[in-house]
Design an enzyme around this catalytic site. Structure first.
Site, mmCIF file in Angstrom:
data_model
loop_
_atom_site.group_PDB
_atom_site.id
_atom_site.type_symbol
_atom_site.label_atom_id
_atom_site.label_comp_id
_atom_site.label_asym_id
_atom_site.label_seq_id
_atom_site.Cartn_x
_atom_site.Cartn_y
_atom_site.Cartn_z
ATOM 1 C CG LEU A 145 -2.881 3.998 -9.096
ATOM 2 C CD1 LEU A 145 -1.531 3.346 -9.264
ATOM 3 C CD2 LEU A 145 -3.490 4.303 -10.456
ATOM 4 N N GLY A 173 -6.359 -1.701 -0.545
ATOM 5 C CA GLY A 173 -6.545 -3.092 -0.165
ATOM 6 C C GLY A 173 -6.329 -3.258 1.311
ATOM 7 N N GLY A 174 -6.128 -4.490 1.709
ATOM 8 C CA GLY A 174 -5.980 -4.792 3.110
ATOM 9 C C GLY A 174 -4.757 -4.163 3.740
ATOM 10 C CG PHE A 175 -1.382 -5.494 2.930
ATOM 11 C CD1 PHE A 175 -0.954 -6.135 4.078
ATOM 12 C CD2 PHE A 175 -1.856 -6.267 1.882
ATOM 13 C CE1 PHE A 175 -0.980 -7.507 4.176
ATOM 14 C CE2 PHE A 175 -1.893 -7.650 1.972
ATOM 15 C CZ PHE A 175 -1.453 -8.273 3.123
ATOM 16 C CB SER A 182 -4.460 3.943 -0.179
ATOM 17 O OG SER A 182 -5.502 3.853 0.751
ATOM 18 C CB VAL A 183 -1.933 1.563 -4.583
ATOM 19 C CG1 VAL A 183 -0.772 1.635 -5.560
ATOM 20 C CG2 VAL A 183 -1.890 0.277 -3.801
ATOM 21 C CE LYS A 236 -0.676 -2.192 -0.684
ATOM 22 N NZ LYS A 236 -1.334 -2.928 -1.701
ATOM 23 C CG ASP A 270 -6.343 -10.481 -0.800
ATOM 24 O OD1 ASP A 270 -7.410 -11.042 -1.100
ATOM 25 O OD2 ASP A 270 -6.242 -9.260 -0.615
#
Ligand SMILES: *[C@@H]1O[C@H](CO)[C@@H](O)[C@H](O)[C@H]1NC(C)=O
Ligand SMILES: *[C@@H]1O[C@H](CO)[C@@H](O)[C@H](O)[C@H]1NC(C)=O
Ligand SMILES: *[C@@H]1O[C@H](CO)[C@@H](O)[C@H](O)[C@H]1NC(C)=O
Ligand SMILES: *[C@@H]1O[C@H](CO)[C@@H](O)[C@H](O)[C@H]1NC(C)=O
Ligand SMILES: *[C@@H]1O[C@H](CO)[C@@H](O)[C@H](O)[C@H]1NC(C)=O
Ligand SMILES: *[C@@H]1O[C@H](CO)[C@@H](O)[C@H](O)[C@H]1NC(C)=O
Ligand SMILES: *[C@@H]1O[C@H](CO)[C@@H](O)[C@H](O)[C@H]1NC(C)=O
Ligand SMILES: *[C@@H]1O[C@H](CO)[C@@H](O)[C@H](O)[C@H]1NC(C)=O
Ligand SMILES: *[C@@H]1O[C@H](CO)[C@@H](O)[C@H](O)[C@H]1NC(C)=O
Length: 823
Positions: free
Chosen positions: A514, A517-519, A521-522, A536, A631
């Protein structure tokens, strides 16, 4: 009730400055040894002696990089920073082993020279134009420049370190070249963490004479360019226009061509740009006093994988795995020690050597298919081969051939090392590469099976194995489903603890991404009972098991209609995943900026703005820990089927533990939402979220990104337009034109003014999130905001800047081509 935000506006800058100076004065000096002011014929420097600049910011002396095995270098470092941070190194390639018997002195010819224990010169300033050889002195200035100059006339400078930078570009130093001597000033990365000798990456002004700067690999492959200077900005670094922390000057006169920049040193005593040996990026690290560490807040290129050859030969890059480099199938790290120090130039080597027909009568080599891979660019094109099989045979017939690829253009083979491989889904110009491996790599022995599994986990997709897993997945699905419910231990706050396999199956092997991001993938997934979820996969985690569970449990306790709800988590060894409810309408970014979606009407936009503000106010003010989001951007606002906004991605900074810096680098990539405090190094408060919220509110109003860019350059920064229109009360023109004026003008005026307040330079001028809610609900009257300082800078010319700052007078007379902008 009237909000008196304008009052606090002027106070805030000085507060900002004050708090920063304060934090510095608490530090102790690292150089406790004798510190003479200058090096002269009478005073040389040896052992632990140092010289310090007038205000103590910079120190020159011998240092040894921790872990270098006792190699000593003459260098310049920050005097007030507790972590040794060299910004310049004299003898990069010729370390000394014993500083007490080595000496940095003014030589007979007036040059500054480093002598080793045998009294031989191993480094020298080496200038031939010294007119007064027995009276030269070396001094270090407050800007970090080491000068060799005449002892009685300080404007007679023979040599300066600013003309010979190493890996660091300090404010005031030039980067460019002399048109007559052809000498250039450029940055070269360190070789690795402990070795300052020149590495493989170079940062320089375009040697062909264009007004831009470039980063290249081995001086041959340019992998990043700033874009042309247009008198205001470099076209590919447009976000720098909203970063008013430094002033760029580009000079092109008859003798030289260079770029230099200045910063407000009082606010940014440690501002620098660094060419990193590990990632090949140009970075701006900021000293975080609380954690006693440097944090890169800006880096280019943003994607590490776009750095040419960053993983070395036969290494492959993936921006979304940690670490981002690994060896391709059938290869292993050649020198683990170098790799660990951040030097991957040796790359990977074969585990099993090729049989190579003719030399050995055992089985023939095979080919391993790699799909979705960025192909190395040094292929040989064999146009005569018209089929994939012939192409393969062509590769097999030559022992130096390591891979081939066949597509509609023809047959391509690679001889020698494969460099610059990248394996990521959805790459634009990806192809299929057939990697030549020894036959033994294809035998399905027990050990190979293990290796295969290992490769899957690092992201190399082996199609056949994936198919197997899918089939297996189908078979065990029913059983797993029952087990999932039985095994799922419900922890505090009704959070479900999932097994990794459950989530793997629920997401169909993490097949539908989907976003990322910085943390991490989703992925989209579905739980038994058709509950849709978003999973996530966290990356770069440093938390221990206990802490992780504690943080997750805290997160689970945060419940608000405008915050995304955490359903559960998985913590199995290094695998850490979070499970959220799935939002059917996607993100606010999807809804606002995607041209083919239905245009959100004003009522919905206003409701969304209020909802987000409520969610953030809850995070800031009502949670036990006062959670900062850090963020806020349209990508992180999700919408349910009734377009109720849900703030996503909060609370993760703490979960991630000490790798926060990596996260911030990624965040900085989402340009334009970051408050100036991030750059200034002052303590971060909830007001950083208010700033980002304001930037986003402008986008909600206009329906487009704040920074309007064409392919080459950016021509409009919406907040700049908006704040100046507001002064004349002209708000209707700011509304998304697709709405054709269909909006409540009162609400529109409130939203515009509020956004302007949220992005004020001084955090104390910005409202709190609950004030934002009140204002949007119409319970708070707000005035027209002043234009933030950095936006003013955008419209002023260079001369205006000189006049208002006063301290750039030295550039005033230099040349007509000199120009600048607020960056
Ligand atoms: C500097 O070196 C001298 C001897 O070489 C030693 O006595 C002294 O303790 C050193 N000072 C520091 C601060 O390390
Ligand atoms: C000094 O410069 C000359 C030529 O310019 C060079 O041959 C010599 O090696 C240099 N010496 C040192 C110590 O760098
Ligand atoms: C330099 O040295 C010479 C001879 O050693 C001496 O005559 C002269 O006065 C010195 N000049 C200065 C400026 O010290
Ligand atoms: C110092 O040097 C500068 C540059 O060479 C020169 O213009 C100036 O006259 C000198 N001043 C003195 C006092 O010698
Ligand atoms: C870098 O370039 C030089 C020649 O320009 C070449 O000899 C050297 O092998 C290159 N280094 C790498 C790692 O390819
Ligand atoms: C730099 O200046 C020279 C003349 O000094 C001129 O010929 C050249 O075009 C200029 N370069 C750029 C990029 O403006
Ligand atoms: C030939 O193959 C055998 C077994 O696969 C291997 O041990 C040997 O090293 C190979 N010889 C050469 C010259 O590659
Ligand atoms: C293999 O390829 C290399 C590079 O193209 C070439 O120099 C060499 O002659 C080839 N060897 C054979 C046996 O064809
Ligand atoms: C085929 O592969 C070559 C080699 O990488 C590439 O340059 C070319 O663009 C590809 N052609 C097509 C049609 O994808």
């Amino acid at each position: 009730m009237a909000m008196a935000m304008a009052l606090s506006c002027s106070i805030a800058t000085s507060f900002w400055l004050l708090s920063f100076t304060l934090s510095i004065s608490l530090l102790s000096f690292t150089s406790a040894a004798t510190s003479t002011g200058t090096i002269s014929a009478q005073h040389s420097l040896t052992g632990n002696q140092t010289i310090t600049s007038g205000d103590g910011t910079f120190v020159l002396g011998f240092f040894t990089p921790p872990g270098s095995g006792g190699n000593y270098y003459i260098g310049i470092w920050y005097g007030k920073i507790s972590v040794l941070t060299p910004v310049w190194v004299a003898n990069r390639v010729t370390p000394v082993t014993d500083p007490t018997t080595s000496e940095l002195k003014i030589n007979d010819d007036g040059n500054l020279a480093l002598l080793n224990q045998f009294k031989s010169i191993i480094w020298s300033t080496n200038v031939t134009t010294i007119s007064s050889s027995n009276s030269t002195v070396a001094v270090i200035l407050d800007n970090g420049n080491l000068q060799l100059r005449d002892g009685s006339n300080s404007s007679l400078v023979f040599w300066q370190s600013f003309d010979h930078p190493t890996d660091t570009w300090l404010p005031g130093a030039k980067l460019g070249f002399n048109k007559i001597t052809k000498r250039s000033q450029h940055l070269t990365s360190w070789k690795n963490k402990v070795d300052p000798s020149p590495g493989i990456f170079t940062f320089e002004m375009d040697p062909t004479g264009n007004l831009q700067y470039l980063i290249s690999w081995n001086l041959s492959r340019i992998y990043w360019a700033s874009g042309m200077w247009n008198g205001q900005e470099f076209s590919s670094v447009p976000e720098a226009t909203s970063n008013y922390m430094y002033q760029m000057q580009v000079v092109n006169d008859t003798d030289e061509m260079y770029i230099t920049y200045t910063v407000d040193i009082a606010n940014n005593p440690t501002y620098r740009q660094l060419l990193d040996y590990d990632t090949g990026q140009i970075q701006v690290p900021v000293w975080m006093e609380n954690s006693k560490s440097w944090m890169p807040i800006w880096a280019r290129p943003t994607s590490k994988c776009s750095v040419y050859g960053v993983c070395g030969p036969f290494g492959s890059c993936n921006d979304f795995t940690s670490p981002f480099c690994y060896c391709v199938k059938g290869f292993r790290i050649k020198s683990q020690a170098d790799w660990d120090l951040g030097d991957r130039s040796q790359g990977c080597e074969r585990v099993a050597s090729l049989q190579c027909s003719g030399q050995n009568n055992s089985e023939e080599d095979g080919f391993f298919k790699m799909t979705n891979v960025r192909l190395p660019d040094n292929s040989l094109s064999l146009t005569m081969f018209g089929s994939s099989h012939d192409c393969q045979q062509a590769c097999l017939s030559n022992c130096s051939c390591n891979a081939y690829s066949f597509n509609s253009t023809g047959c391509f083979v690679w001889h020698g090392e494969l460099l610059n491989l990248q394996e990521e889904d959805n790459q634009p110009d990806a192809g299929t590469l057939y990697l030549r491996l020894a036959a033994s790599e294809f035998q399905t022995s027990e050990s190979n099976k293990k290796r295969m599994v290992a490769y899957i986990s690092v992201g190399v997709i082996v199609p056949s194995v994936v198919v197997c897993l899918f089939m297996l997945g189908g078979l065990v699905w029913k059983r797993e489903r029952r087990r999932a419910i039985q095994n799922s231990k419900v922890v505090h706050n009704s959070l479900v603890s999932f097994m990794y396999d459950e989530l793997r199956i629920a997401t169909n092997n993490f097949s539908e991404k989907l976003g990322e991001g910085g943390f991490g993938s989703v992925f989209k997934g579905s739980l038994p009972g058709s509950i849709d979820i978003a999973v996530k996969k966290l990356e770069g985690l440093y938390q221990g098991e206990k802490q992780f569970r504690a943080e997750v449990s805290t997160l689970g306790a945060i419940q608000h209609v405008n915050l995304i709800r955490l359903i559960g988590f998985c913590s199995q060894g290094t695998k850490k995943l979070l499970v959220y409810e799935l939002m059917p309408s996607g993100s606010l970014a999807d809804q606002l900026f995607r041209s083919n979606s239905n245009v959100l009407d004003w009522k919905i936009r206003y409701r969304i703005a209020i909802g987000i503000a409520r969610g953030l106010a809850y995070l800031h003010e009502q949670c036990r820990d006062n959670i900062l989001h850090c963020d806020i951007k349209p990508e992180n606002i999700l919408l349910d089927d009734a377009f109720v906004p849900k703030v996503a991605d909060f609370g993760l900074a703490k979960l991630i533990g000490r790798d926060f810096s990596k996260v911030l680098t990624t965040i900085r990539g989402s340009r334009g939402y970051l408050a100036p405090e991030w750059i200034g190094g002052t303590p971060i408060t909830t007001k950083v979220d208010v700033y980002s919220y304001g930037m986003m509110l402008f986008e909600i109003i206009s329906g487009k990104r704040n920074l309007v860019c064409a392919t080459e350059s950016c021509f409009e920064f919406f907040p700049s337009v908006a704040t100046s229109k507001l002064i004349n009360g002209d708000v209707e023109v700011l509304l998304d034109h697709r709405l054709e004026g269909e909006a409540d003008m009162g609400e529109l005026a409130i939203a515009c003014k509020l956004a302007g307040w949220c992005i004020q330079d001084d955090e104390s001028s910005r409202p709190t999130m609950s004030q934002v809610v009140q204002a949007l609900e119409g319970n708070l009257d707000i005035n027209v905001p002043p234009i933030p300082k950095f936006l003013q800078g955008l419209s002023n010319s260079w001369t205006d800047n000189i006049n208002s700052h006063g301290n750039f007078s030295s550039y005033q007379n230099s040349n007509n081509c000199t120009s600048s902008s607020s960056l």
